[in-house]
Design an enzyme around this catalytic site. Structure first.
Site, PDB file in Angstrom:
ATOM      1  N   LYS A  95      38.280  38.659  44.499  1.00 17.61           N
ATOM      2  CA  LYS A  95      38.255  39.931  43.779  1.00 17.61           C
ATOM      3  C   LYS A  95      39.640  40.229  43.175  1.00 17.61           C
ATOM      4  CE  LYS A  95      34.603  41.770  46.748  1.00 17.61           C
ATOM      5  NZ  LYS A  95      34.114  42.939  47.523  1.00 17.61           N
TER       6      LYS A  95
ATOM      7  N   TYR B  74      25.879  43.218  41.652  1.00 17.11           N
ATOM      8  CA  TYR B  74      25.727  44.170  42.765  1.00 17.11           C
ATOM      9  C   TYR B  74      24.476  45.021  42.603  1.00 17.11           C
ATOM     10  CZ  TYR B  74      30.357  43.103  44.672  1.00 17.11           C
ATOM     11  OH  TYR B  74      31.439  42.484  45.257  1.00 17.11           O
TER      12      TYR B  74
ATOM     13  N   ASN C  62      38.521  44.573  49.311  1.00 22.04           N
ATOM     14  CA  ASN C  62      38.467  43.705  50.492  1.00 22.04           C
ATOM     15  C   ASN C  62      38.549  42.211  50.150  1.00 22.04           C
ATOM     16  OD1 ASN C  62      35.961  43.435  49.438  1.00 22.04           O
ATOM     17  ND2 ASN C  62      34.834  44.180  51.211  1.00 22.04           N
TER      18      ASN C  62
ATOM     19  N   GLU D  77      23.038  34.462  42.973  1.00 23.44           N
ATOM     20  CA  GLU D  77      24.397  34.703  42.485  1.00 23.44           C
ATOM     21  C   GLU D  77      24.961  33.466  41.767  1.00 23.44           C
ATOM     22  OE1 GLU D  77      26.351  36.188  46.022  1.00 23.44           O
ATOM     23  OE2 GLU D  77      25.110  37.995  46.016  1.00 23.44           O
TER      24      GLU D  77
ATOM     25  N   HIS E 110      34.236  38.181  48.048  1.00 23.82           N
ATOM     26  CA  HIS E 110      32.803  38.345  48.285  1.00 23.82           C
ATOM     27  C   HIS E 110      32.229  36.972  48.586  1.00 23.82           C
ATOM     28  CE1 HIS E 110      28.572  39.284  47.449  1.00 23.82           C
ATOM     29  NE2 HIS E 110      28.565  38.127  46.833  1.00 23.82           N
TER      30      HIS E 110
END
Ligand code: CMP
Length: 137
Positions: free
Chosen positions: A9, A49, A112, A126, A115
């Site tokens: 990310k 998402y 965070n 994905e 993913h």
């Protein structure tokens, strides 16, 4: 052998943690099958998402995930889906195991670091969102 989708990310890229995270993945024995750096559009992020679009934290998640460069990857290895999730640690870095990536480098639930797909079905969906069949041999 399983394939899973992993994304570094914007905070991981911004904090120069790419090398450290990639070497953990390689040292574990997984193969990095495909990799691309890009800035996600709102549309891409909403597709990725889709199960979170209605959640209260989604606007924050959307703003963050489109705020800078991400690195999309397909990782292959034995039981790679569960194995990558374990390497990541819990979603909230404050609850993640100390040796996990989030437990080592993370401090916020929304930023965070990375993913990884949570099941084989999510991994397939994905991977298909980001890579063509030809790119993931
Ligand atoms: P990820 O594994 O990418 O999947 C969904 C993401 O939503 C998750 O990591 C977090 O970054 C984000 N997320 C989940 N819960 C919250 C929350 N309560 N507040 C902000 N972001 C969240």
């Amino acid at each position: 052998m399983e394939k899973t989708f992993v994304m570094l990310k914007p905070d991981a890229v911004e904090r120069n943690l790419m090398g450290d995270i990639l070497s953990r993945i390689e040292n574990k024995g997984y193969r990095i099958v495909a990799m691309r750096m890009e800035v996600l559009s709102d549309d891409q992020a909403k597709k990725h998402y889709e199960e979170h679009v209605e959640k209260p934290f989604f606007p924050e998640l959307l703003e963050f995930i489109t705020s800078g460069r991400v690195v999309d990857m397909v990782i292959e290895g034995e039981k790679a889906v569960a194995g990558m999730r374990k390497m990541l640690g819990a979603t909230d870095p404050n609850e993640a195991e100390a040796g996990s990536i989030r437990g080592t480098f993370g401090f916020s639930k929304s930023t965070n670091l990375l993913h990884a797909s949570d099941s084989l079905e999510s991994a397939k969906r994905e991977i298909d969102l980001y890579f063509t069949e030809k790119e993931i041999f």
